[in-house]
Design a protein around this motif. Structure first.
Motif, mmCIF file in Angstrom:
data_model
loop_
_atom_site.group_PDB
_atom_site.id
_atom_site.type_symbol
_atom_site.label_atom_id
_atom_site.label_comp_id
_atom_site.label_asym_id
_atom_site.label_seq_id
_atom_site.Cartn_x
_atom_site.Cartn_y
_atom_site.Cartn_z
ATOM 1 N N ALA A 195 0.833 -1.204 0.000
ATOM 2 C CA ALA A 195 0.000 0.000 0.000
ATOM 3 C C ALA A 195 0.867 1.253 0.000
ATOM 4 O O ALA A 195 0.580 2.222 -0.724
ATOM 5 C CB ALA A 195 -0.932 -0.007 1.208
ATOM 6 N N THR A 196 1.921 1.254 0.777
ATOM 7 C CA THR A 196 2.831 2.398 0.826
ATOM 8 C C THR A 196 3.495 2.626 -0.534
ATOM 9 O O THR A 196 3.588 3.763 -1.007
ATOM 10 C CB THR A 196 3.907 2.192 1.914
ATOM 11 N N ALA A 197 3.933 1.552 -1.160
ATOM 12 C CA ALA A 197 4.569 1.660 -2.479
ATOM 13 C C ALA A 197 3.574 2.183 -3.508
ATOM 14 O O ALA A 197 3.919 3.026 -4.344
ATOM 15 C CB ALA A 197 5.127 0.303 -2.913
ATOM 16 N N ALA A 198 2.339 1.695 -3.456
ATOM 17 C CA ALA A 198 1.316 2.135 -4.413
ATOM 18 C C ALA A 198 1.006 3.618 -4.230
ATOM 19 O O ALA A 198 0.875 4.363 -5.210
ATOM 20 C CB ALA A 198 0.051 1.304 -4.258
ATOM 21 N N LYS A 199 0.890 4.062 -2.988
ATOM 22 C CA LYS A 199 0.616 5.481 -2.717
ATOM 23 C C LYS A 199 1.750 6.363 -3.219
ATOM 24 O O LYS A 199 1.518 7.428 -3.779
ATOM 25 C CB LYS A 199 0.397 5.706 -1.220
ATOM 26 N N SER A 200 2.970 5.909 -3.022
ATOM 27 C CA SER A 200 4.128 6.664 -3.481
ATOM 28 C C SER A 200 4.135 6.792 -5.003
ATOM 29 O O SER A 200 4.375 7.887 -5.545
ATOM 30 C CB SER A 200 5.407 5.983 -3.004
ATOM 31 N N LEU A 201 3.843 5.709 -5.681
ATOM 32 C CA LEU A 201 3.803 5.716 -7.138
ATOM 33 C C LEU A 201 2.682 6.624 -7.651
ATOM 34 O O LEU A 201 2.869 7.388 -8.592
ATOM 35 C CB LEU A 201 3.631 4.299 -7.672
ATOM 36 N N MET A 202 1.518 6.555 -7.005
ATOM 37 C CA MET A 202 0.399 7.407 -7.421
ATOM 38 C C MET A 202 0.737 8.883 -7.226
ATOM 39 O O MET A 202 0.408 9.717 -8.067
ATOM 40 C CB MET A 202 -0.868 7.043 -6.639
ATOM 41 N N LYS A 203 1.423 9.214 -6.125
ATOM 42 C CA LYS A 203 1.806 10.606 -5.892
ATOM 43 C C LYS A 203 2.798 11.077 -6.952
ATOM 44 O O LYS A 203 2.672 12.192 -7.462
ATOM 45 C CB LYS A 203 2.406 10.782 -4.501
#
Length: 65
Positions: free
Chosen positions: A18-26
């Motif tokens: 989830a953290t990796a996905a949020k970072s990529l989306m940002k």
């Protein structure tokens, strides 16, 4: 044979994903903002305020023709 993961390991893996996905989306959102603002020649704050005021992106872009 692989050992079964514990509940804690599964939760940690899900949190990391989830953290990796949020970072990529940002990163993608920031890149999109950069393309739009550089194309229009306005700041992100200006763009946000005009959109919040009800102007469409097309109307804002029309001002820059």
């Amino acid at each position: 044979m692989r050992k079964a993961l514990s509940k804690e390991e599964i939760v940690k893996a899900a949190e990391n994903a989830a953290t990796a996905a949020k970072s990529l989306m940002k990163e993608k959102h920031d890149a999109f903002d950069s393309v739009i603002t550089s194309t229009l020649g306005i700041t992100l704050d200006n763009l946000k305020s005009r959109l919040k005021a009800g102007e469409s992106l097309a109307a804002i872009a029309g001002d820059k023709k």
